[in-house]
Design an enzyme around this catalytic site. Structure first.
Site, mmCIF file in Angstrom:
data_model
loop_
_atom_site.group_PDB
_atom_site.id
_atom_site.type_symbol
_atom_site.label_atom_id
_atom_site.label_comp_id
_atom_site.label_asym_id
_atom_site.label_seq_id
_atom_site.Cartn_x
_atom_site.Cartn_y
_atom_site.Cartn_z
ATOM 1 N N CYS A 85 44.417 39.941 48.384
ATOM 2 C CA CYS A 85 44.070 38.521 48.506
ATOM 3 C C CYS A 85 43.577 38.275 49.927
ATOM 4 O O CYS A 85 44.121 38.831 50.871
ATOM 5 C CB CYS A 85 45.280 37.632 48.238
ATOM 6 S SG CYS A 85 46.018 37.816 46.602
ATOM 7 N N CYS A 163 54.211 40.852 43.140
ATOM 8 C CA CYS A 163 52.923 40.263 43.520
ATOM 9 C C CYS A 163 52.765 38.853 42.963
ATOM 10 O O CYS A 163 52.944 38.613 41.771
ATOM 11 C CB CYS A 163 51.787 41.154 43.024
ATOM 12 S SG CYS A 163 50.151 40.515 43.400
ATOM 13 N N TYR A 316 25.266 42.710 27.828
ATOM 14 C CA TYR A 316 26.460 43.227 28.521
ATOM 15 C C TYR A 316 27.716 42.648 27.860
ATOM 16 O O TYR A 316 28.601 42.109 28.518
ATOM 17 C CB TYR A 316 26.437 42.862 30.006
ATOM 18 C CG TYR A 316 25.147 43.148 30.726
ATOM 19 C CD1 TYR A 316 24.923 44.380 31.332
ATOM 20 C CD2 TYR A 316 24.134 42.185 30.807
ATOM 21 C CE1 TYR A 316 23.728 44.642 32.010
ATOM 22 C CE2 TYR A 316 22.942 42.439 31.471
ATOM 23 C CZ TYR A 316 22.741 43.660 32.066
ATOM 24 O OH TYR A 316 21.565 43.919 32.735
ATOM 25 N N ASP A 385 26.354 38.655 31.168
ATOM 26 C CA ASP A 385 27.485 38.773 32.096
ATOM 27 C C ASP A 385 27.495 40.210 32.608
ATOM 28 O O ASP A 385 28.285 41.046 32.176
ATOM 29 C CB ASP A 385 28.796 38.439 31.374
ATOM 30 C CG ASP A 385 29.994 38.407 32.312
ATOM 31 O OD1 ASP A 385 29.801 38.613 33.530
ATOM 32 O OD2 ASP A 385 31.116 38.185 31.835
ATOM 33 N N CYS A 412 29.782 37.529 38.804
ATOM 34 C CA CYS A 412 30.922 37.594 39.720
ATOM 35 C C CYS A 412 30.475 37.918 41.137
ATOM 36 O O CYS A 412 31.324 38.146 42.005
ATOM 37 C CB CYS A 412 31.941 38.625 39.230
ATOM 38 S SG CYS A 412 31.277 40.308 39.103
#
Length: 461
Positions: A85, A163, A316, A385, A412
């Site tokens: 993160c 986590c 995709y 995608d 993304c």
């Protein structure tokens, strides 16, 4: 180095202007670009230059001269070490704002335009414990079996413990499995010697079904003490419906190998998105944040502007999630993917949900779409995608050739998205909307759902 006058070890006071793609603060010192991990836009930081490159430098914070009001204490004890993160030190509303600014800046840089309609980032009500899948390497350290993540740019394993972005059940399953392997003295993989057995532990859970799958990723096809390991896991993990071993015998950084064998239970687990049920094999791709996935796919549906008469291409397609989500709103869906197992999953998912107006083919979108065009097929809507690398060249050329009325691009990676959109803009498309969706809170990643409409289309956007 030409253009860079800052020296390693030099200390400067740096106003931080914006967020970088990897979550660093970015500032400019005498027109030189400076990246500072942990700095927040709006802050002034006293920085020591740590690394000098040909076009930029990296610095480390020595002192916060002016702290951001959005700075918070990161709850994770290994936040700085782990690197999983990047934004835990920023309050969540500001994270959403910064992610939108990142998309705005990226589109401006790669398209040269400031009129791209970029909406507010769609966030989560509870931006923690959202990940439904984890895969962690194992290592023997000081006679203890440690599981965690490698620190950025190294092979130093950080024990991530409980986590905070993982669902609690994934943490529980992996820690229980680690203890069983440690109890049984199952040898773990030694990277340098290329010996040992277990390389990674992975698990995926169904947030709506309550089912879970456990994957032992091994160098060898058979495990030491296999029957007893499975017995103990079944006894301690009643939620797990599938225990499989994935075999990866190669010297590689790639996690999964090509062969998977069921040790106990079902070959696949089930998960739901909305009213749809999906059967997922161990290697199958499925979105890691199902709560936000519903929001993302609803944005795809909204931007596609479907009336029930359209033919739609799901490029995709993976296990078929997007196409199946839209199938009830179109006349026909055609999907493709290069992974045969993904296409098998997509076909099975269509069967499970009783959806008959879909077909799936194995192959690259870059190859199949041009072939379909040559056969006279003309889709009304294309949804893609793709991987982080963006659209393939042949696929892009097919989009330009076909002049599809509506193209919905899920990405993304804002950089490849903006580059691809710039190419399409130059070829007669216009960007009607970009919607950032926060699929991974506390990280620098941002997903975008983008609608492009061809100028020649008579349909209204």
């Amino acid at each position: 180095m030409k253009g860079i006058r800052l020296k390693k070890g030099q200390v400067i006071d740096l106003p931080v202007r914006r967020l970088g793609i990897n979550g660093e603060g970015i500032g400019f010192y005498q027109k030189q670009v400076v990246f500072v991990e942990g700095a927040i836009p709006g802050e002034t930081v006293r920085t020591r230059i740590a690394e000098v490159y040909s076009k930029y430098v990296r610095g480390k914070i020595l002192q916060l001269k002016k702290a951001s009001p959005h700075r918070v204490k990161a709850p994770c004890p290994v936040f700085r070490e782990c690197g999983g993160c990047q934004l835990q030190h920023i309050n969540y509303p500001k994270q959403l704002e910064l992610k939108r600014e990142l998309v705005v800046e990226t589109f401006s840089r790669y398209t040269g335009r400031k009129d791209i309609p970029i909406q507010e980032t769609i966030g989560m009500e509870t931006p923690w414990n959202y990940r439904n899948k984890a895969q962690l390497p194992l290592k023997n350290l000081d006679s203890r079996l440690v599981m965690g993540l490698y620190a950025a740019g190294s092979h130093r394993l950080i024990d991530v413990g409980n986590c905070g972005v993982q669902h609690p059940l994934t943490n529980q399953i992996l820690e229980t499995t680690r203890k069983v392997l440690e109890e049984m003295s199952v040898p773990v993989y030694h990277e340098k010697k290329h010996r040992g057995t277990i390389r990674y532990l992975a698990t995926r859970i169904g947030l709506t079904t309550g089912e879970a799958q456990l994957i032992l990723i091994s160098r060898t096809s058979h495990l030491p003490y296999e029957a007893e390991v499975v017995r103990r896991l079944r006894e301690r993990l009643p939620q797990v419906v599938s225990i499989v071993v994935n075999v990866n015998p190669q010297r590689t950084s790639r996690v999964f190998g090509e062969k998977t064998r069921v040790l106990w239970g079902e070959e696949k687990m089930k998960e739901k998105l909305g009213s749809l049920t999906f059967a997922l094999s161990a290697p199958a791709f499925f979105q890691l944040n199902p709560v936000q996935t519903v929001k993302l796919y609803d944005e795809v549906k909204r931007l596609a502007g479907l009336t029930g008469r359209e033919t739609l291409v799901d490029a995709y397609c993976g296990s078929g999630t997007i196409g199946l989500w839209l199938a009830h709103k179109v006349k026909q869906v055609r999907g493709m993917d290069t992974v045969p197992e993904a296409i098998e999953d997509a076909r099975e998912n269509a069967r499970i949900n009783g959806i008959e107006n879909v077909t799936y083919d194995v192959g690259a979108a870059e190859n199949l779409l041009p072939d379909w065009l040559d056969q006279g097929f003309r889709p009304d809507v294309v949804v893609a995608d793709p991987p982080r690398t963006g659209l393939g060249k042949a696929f892009m050329e097919a989009l330009i050739r076909i002049q599809v009325p509506r193209f919905v691009y899920v990405s993304c990676n804002p950089s490849t998205l903006a580059k691809d959109c710039n190419r399409l803009i130059q070829s007669g498309y216009r960007v009607e909307a970009v919607v950032p969706v926060d699929m991974f809170p506390q990280t620098s990643q941002v997903e975008c759902c983008t609608l492009l409409v061809h100028e020649s289309s008579s349909r209204e956007g």
